[in-house]
Motif scaffolding. Structure first.
Motif, PDB file in Angstrom:
ATOM      1  N   ASP A 280       0.854  -1.330  -0.071  1.00 15.40           N
ATOM      2  CA  ASP A 280      -0.088  -0.132   0.018  1.00 15.40           C
ATOM      3  C   ASP A 280       1.010   1.179  -0.002  1.00 15.40           C
ATOM      4  O   ASP A 280       0.466   2.200  -0.706  1.00 15.40           O
ATOM      5  N   ALA A 281       1.916   1.341   0.669  1.00 19.50           N
ATOM      6  CA  ALA A 281       2.778   2.364   1.002  1.00 19.50           C
ATOM      7  C   ALA A 281       3.548   2.440  -0.363  1.00 19.50           C
ATOM      8  O   ALA A 281       3.556   3.661  -1.057  1.00 19.50           O
ATOM      9  N   GLY A 282       3.798   1.553  -1.166  1.00 18.87           N
ATOM     10  CA  GLY A 282       4.398   1.768  -2.482  1.00 18.87           C
ATOM     11  C   GLY A 282       3.554   2.339  -3.454  1.00 18.87           C
ATOM     12  O   GLY A 282       3.866   3.412  -4.289  1.00 18.87           O
ATOM     13  N   ARG A 283       2.313   1.848  -3.365  1.00 18.58           N
ATOM     14  CA  ARG A 283       1.203   2.202  -4.069  1.00 18.58           C
ATOM     15  C   ARG A 283       1.050   3.985  -3.950  1.00 18.58           C
ATOM     16  O   ARG A 283       0.527   4.606  -4.896  1.00 18.58           O
ATOM     17  N   GLU A 284       1.023   4.301  -2.791  1.00 22.39           N
ATOM     18  CA  GLU A 284       0.543   5.346  -2.354  1.00 22.39           C
ATOM     19  C   GLU A 284       1.796   6.579  -2.463  1.00 22.39           C
ATOM     20  O   GLU A 284       1.661   7.544  -2.327  1.00 22.39           O
ATOM     21  N   GLY A 285       2.908   5.736  -2.803  1.00 22.58           N
ATOM     22  CA  GLY A 285       4.549   6.666  -2.923  1.00 22.58           C
ATOM     23  C   GLY A 285       4.818   7.002  -1.512  1.00 22.58           C
ATOM     24  O   GLY A 285       5.247   8.332  -1.315  1.00 22.58           O
ATOM     25  N   LEU A 286       4.628   6.377  -0.322  1.00 22.62           N
ATOM     26  CA  LEU A 286       4.893   6.600   1.060  1.00 22.62           C
ATOM     27  C   LEU A 286       6.111   6.120   1.278  1.00 22.62           C
ATOM     28  O   LEU A 286       6.582   4.918   1.158  1.00 22.62           O
ATOM     29  N   GLY A 287       6.994   6.802   2.027  1.00 15.81           N
ATOM     30  CA  GLY A 287       8.169   6.384   2.773  1.00 15.81           C
ATOM     31  C   GLY A 287       7.962   6.361   4.055  1.00 15.81           C
ATOM     32  O   GLY A 287       6.951   7.020   4.651  1.00 15.81           O
ATOM     33  N   ASP A 288       8.820   5.646   4.892  1.00 18.61           N
ATOM     34  CA  ASP A 288       8.465   5.439   6.299  1.00 18.61           C
ATOM     35  C   ASP A 288       8.656   6.509   7.078  1.00 18.61           C
ATOM     36  O   ASP A 288       9.640   7.441   6.754  1.00 18.61           O
ATOM     37  N   GLY A 289       7.557   6.839   7.937  1.00 19.91           N
ATOM     38  CA  GLY A 289       7.670   8.161   8.597  1.00 19.91           C
ATOM     39  C   GLY A 289       6.951   9.345   8.019  1.00 19.91           C
ATOM     40  O   GLY A 289       6.860  10.296   8.447  1.00 19.91           O
ATOM     41  N   MET A 290       6.568   9.227   6.755  1.00 18.87           N
ATOM     42  CA  MET A 290       5.808  10.510   6.084  1.00 18.87           C
ATOM     43  C   MET A 290       4.509  10.539   6.654  1.00 18.87           C
ATOM     44  O   MET A 290       3.754   9.636   7.292  1.00 18.87           O
ATOM     45  N   LEU A 291       3.969  11.836   6.744  1.00 19.87           N
ATOM     46  CA  LEU A 291       2.575  12.195   7.292  1.00 19.87           C
ATOM     47  C   LEU A 291       1.814  11.897   6.367  1.00 19.87           C
ATOM     48  O   LEU A 291       1.803  12.333   5.165  1.00 19.87           O
TER      49      LEU A 291
END
Ligand SMILES: Nc1nc2c(c(=O)[nH]1)N[C@H]1C(S)=C(S)[C@@H](COP(=O)(O)OP(=O)(O)OC[C@H]3O[C@@H](n4cnc5c(=O)[nH]c(N)nc54)[C@H](O)[C@@H]3O)O[C@H]1N2
Ligand SMILES: Nc1nc2c(c(=O)[nH]1)N[C@H]1C(S)=C(S)[C@@H](COP(=O)(O)OP(=O)(O)OC[C@H]3O[C@@H](n4cnc5c(=O)[nH]c(N)nc54)[C@H](O)[C@@H]3O)O[C@H]1N2
Ligand code: SF4
Ligand SMILES: [Mo]
Length: 725
Positions: free
Chosen positions: A622-633
């Motif tokens: 999910d994080a990958g699809r959303e373009g999220l890195g660890d700790g992002m808000l």
């Protein structure tokens, strides 16, 4: 460093809202200060083990931010400006405001609101005495146990089960929908004994890899709200493979043939598609419990905080009835012993004055009540005055924006009796400081086990704080009801009365010597070998959802709640989750934090430093699809509101599922609103309650990056998970 020796060790009970109700040994220093708190070794359920947060109690009781003086609001509601006020003036003010509210709208406009911040029967339930004597609105208590207890009652007909200490004699312990390591650590004490001494297998059914899952031999991480499907498939396999105990079924259950027919289409493939578990995981679980007579199902609350929660509890409870596990020591099922104690607290509660015509307002729907929804008000007057004890609704109740809007109303007089300046206290017109357990007398019973435990006063409270009992009595005098039944007695006298009425043949002094009474029922009764609790003695696969009496059944004036027509005839998957659509693709669960207890302890440094900060767990896909890195808000939201918080990317959760742990103070969130902004107050069928772990949300990146404790979370949740395949 030389530590001062404890002057004495006092005996007590943990007062918090936890099924364990541990018997405690409390060090009291020569200066009266509380030192180390330990679990009583001589109590065979507590067995010397308590959780870390209560072991550190000195930190809470001697906290620098503890409320020590009554405070009256100055300035705007919620602005946080208060001035000190004398106790007598504070009590006069409450009485004056309650009387004027009553003169304007009738007695039901006053709503005493409470919950189980203390589980003490005197300090918790005394507020009911005032409610009844004054005919103030009653509270229909729905926030915690309704779905679980209702589902259990529908099957077993009585709220009891296999002795939890028997777990030590089990060959397989199924920990289902409870994060016991965090929420009731003693379950693990007994389960681990079985593993050590008998090589028992531990099965955990949950929605993410929490600390309990890390202990599992068979870890089943299913989609939220699908436990009914798993249960149905386990029973399908039992009939298919001949591991159903047909002799037991014929003797003890209502309709095994009907059940078998119903289950014929509920095989592991069907369940796999619903639960997200692999077919071979379901088969492995069924094979394990099919060859293990001594299988003990420890059914928790967590999996019932779903829109199908009562049906899910009933379905899970059907499994040991099909396999016949109930017949064996170390087998059967347990959820709560709340039905065994036979405690008569009628004097404390002023039951003689209870008037069935007075309305009941739904505790979980406090937002709707206070914002004036006619249905929530049961057609009665608005609520314009409240006394709140032992609960923090501005933080813990669902649909938080509505709750805060309601509590902030200018025409509501709000008095909050508390230990700390909680989210609720901040909105009050008047804040009263309360004693903590070691500072007052009380008596407790543990629903997660079988002891009644005394908690006598061990030390003097700070000079400005008062007990709940004191406030109830002082208000009764000012409101002209102190001559009504139950008033005018001390805490000890009320405990003596309770012991006497409950047929326990001892008084406070005797119990102070004994410390606790074990009310465990016999093996036959606990295992329902003399029959289940329904009139015909049979376990019900076909529940009477509309008829079966249950402890938290809504009063007749309220009627049944939620989508009652969707309740299944036989144990099944009840497909009524909050809609997940392209606009709300994620399912959020708001699970407990190990170091907090609901909203309590979130004020202590020890708990806060260990928990870190509010964080959202999300799967790497999910994080990958959303373009999220660890700790992002990120911001997550739905039609009820939204919150911003950093993510921890972790395989501990399933794709599509988000988990947030803990009831952090609202002020710990970037925008000052807590996680319950997202949760819904829709009642669960058939007896109400809040589906805290069934919340659909959208998610978007919120810009800034924040450092989190993600690394820490990874280590905590991705420990060795042993899986039997
Ligand atoms: N440390 C700590 N201890 C506590 C509390 C606390 O907040 N913190 N709260 C106290 C209170 S008031 C109560 S009532 C008890 C509750 O204690 P539990 O019986 O443990 O219930 P929950 O805390 O609601 O949730 C337990 C687990 O259920 C999981 N869960 C959520 N949805 C589902 C589902 O659909 N299926 C399955 N199988 N699992 C699901 C959650 O993720 C969580 O891991 O604990 C008490 N003890
Ligand atoms: N999102 C989400 N929300 C939840 C849950 C969840 O899992 N997820 N769990 C729900 C559950 S199961 C429950 S039970 C509720 C519990 O919610 P609450 O009832 O609010 O829980 P607590 O934090 O146990 O207690 C509240 C307050 O009681 C105060 N208190 C304790 N002892 C005393 C006393 O002797 N006198 C007075 N006057 N005050 C006292 C404490 O200081 C504390 O602030 O929260 C519910 N809310
Ligand atoms: S919170 Fe629960 S586990 Fe911890 S001491 Fe209290 S009763 Fe025991
Ligand atoms: Mo609870």
């Amino acid at each position: 460093m030389n530590m001062p020796l404890p002057a004495s060790v006092g005996h007590s009970a943990c007062p918090h809202d936890c099924p364990s109700t541990c018997a405690l040994d409390v060090e009291i220093g020569a200066d009266g200060r509380v030192g180390r708190v330990r679990g009583a070794a001589g109590n065979d359920y507590t067995a010397g083990v308590i959780c870390a947060k209560v072991a550190r109690y000195a930190e809470r009781i001697h906290h620098p931010d503890r409320l020590l003086k009554p405070l009256r609001r100055v300035g705007e509601k919620g602005a946080g400006a208060f001035c000190e006020i004398a106790w007598d003036d504070a009590l006069d003010l409450i009485a004056e405001r309650f009387v004027s509210a009553e003169q304007r709208f009738g007695s039901e406009t006053v709503w005493p609101y409470f919950y189980a911040g203390t589980m003490g029967l005197v300090q918790r339930d005394g507020i009911k005495r005032l409610t009844h004597a004054k005919r103030y609105s009653n509270q229909f208590s729905t926030i915690c146990t309704n779905m679980a207890w209702t589902g259990w009652m529908m099957g077993a007909g009585a709220l009891r089960g296999s002795n939890p200490r028997e777990m030590a004699q089990s060959d397989c312990v199924v920990i289902w929908g409870t994060n016991a390591v965090a929420t009731q650590v003693n379950v693990m004490t007994h389960a681990m004994k079985a593993r050590k001494s008998r090589g028992a297998k531990i099965v955990v059914v949950d929605i993410y890899d929490n600390a309990t899952m890390a202990q599992a031999d068979l870890a089943l991480k299913l989609k939220p709200g699908t436990d009914g499907a798993l249960a149905a498939a386990l029973m399908h396999i039992a009939f298919r493979d001949g591991s159903a105990d047909r002799a037991y079924l014929a003797r003890y259950t209502d309709d095994p043939a009907g059940l078998e027919t119903h289950l014929s289409t509920r095989g592991p493939r069907w369940a796999s598609a619903i639960t997200g578990l692999a077919v071979d995981e379901i088969e492995a679980f069924a094979a394990l419990i099919g060859r293990t007579d001594r299988t003990f199902f420890r059914l928790g609350y967590g999996f019932t905080r779903q829109r199908n929660g009562a049906a899910a509890m009933h379905a899970a409870l059907c499994v040991p009835a099909v396999y016949g596990h109930w017949q064996y020591e170390g087998g059967g099922a347990f959820h709560s012993n709340s039905g065994i104690f036979g405690i008569d607290g009628s004097t404390i509660q002023g039951a003689a004055d209870a008037d069935p015509t007075v309305r009941h307002l739904d505790q979980s729907r406090i937002g709707a009540v206070l914002t004036g929804e006619a249905a929530a008000l049961m057609g009665g007057p608005p609520v314009t005055a409240m006394l709140v004890q032992n609960t923090n609704p501005a933080n813990v109740c669902p649909d938080q924006r509505k709750v805060i809007e309601g509590l902030s109303r200018d025409d509501l007089f709000l008095c909050v009796h508390e230990h700390f300046m909680t989210d609720t206290a901040k909105l009050a017109d008047l804040v009263l400081p309360a004693t903590m357990f070691a500072e007052h007398d009380d008596i407790y019973r543990g629903g997660g086990q079988s002891h009644i435990v005394l908690g006598p006063k061990l030390t003097e409270p700070p000079s400005g704080v008062r007990t709940n009992h004191f406030v109830v009595e002082a208000l009764a005098k000012r409101l002209g009801v102190s001559d009504r039944p139950g008033f005018g007695l001390s805490e000890r006298q009320l405990i003596d009365d309770l012991l006497h009425r409950s047929g326990l043949e001892r008084d406070f002094g005797d119990l102070a010597q004994e410390r606790w009474i074990d009310k465990a029922v016999s093996f036959e009764e606990a295992h329902f070998l003399n029959g289940f609790g329904h009139p015909d003695g049979k376990f019900r696969f076909r529940p009477d959802w509309r008829g079966t009496p249950a402890p938290n059944r809504p009063p007749a004036s309220v009627g049944l709640l939620g989508p009652v027509e969707a309740l299944p005839t036989f144990p099944d998957h009840m497909d009524v989750p909050e809609a997940q659509d392209t606009d709300h693709p994620y399912k959020l669960a708001t699970s407990p934090a190990r170091q907090f207890l609901n909203s309590s302890f979130s004020e202590t440094k020890g708990a806060r430093s260990r928990e870190g900060r509010p964080t959202l767990m999300i799967h790497p896909d999910d994080a990958g699809r959303e373009g999220l890195g660890d700790g992002m808000l990120v911001e997550i939201g739905n039609r009820r509101g939204s919150v911003r918080l950093p993510v921890a990317i972790t395989r501990a959760v399933r794709p599509g599922v988000l988990v947030h742990e803990g009831l952090w103070p609202n002020s710990d969130f970037l925008d000052g609103e807590g996680i319950n902004v997202l949760t819904s107050a829709d009642p669960v069928a058939p007896h109400g309650g809040a589906a805290f772990h069934d919340t659909s949300v959208w998610l978007r990146i919120s810009g800034e990056e924040h450092r989190t404790q993600a690394g820490l979370l990874e280590r905590r949740y991705e420990g060795p998970v042993r899986t039997e395949r």
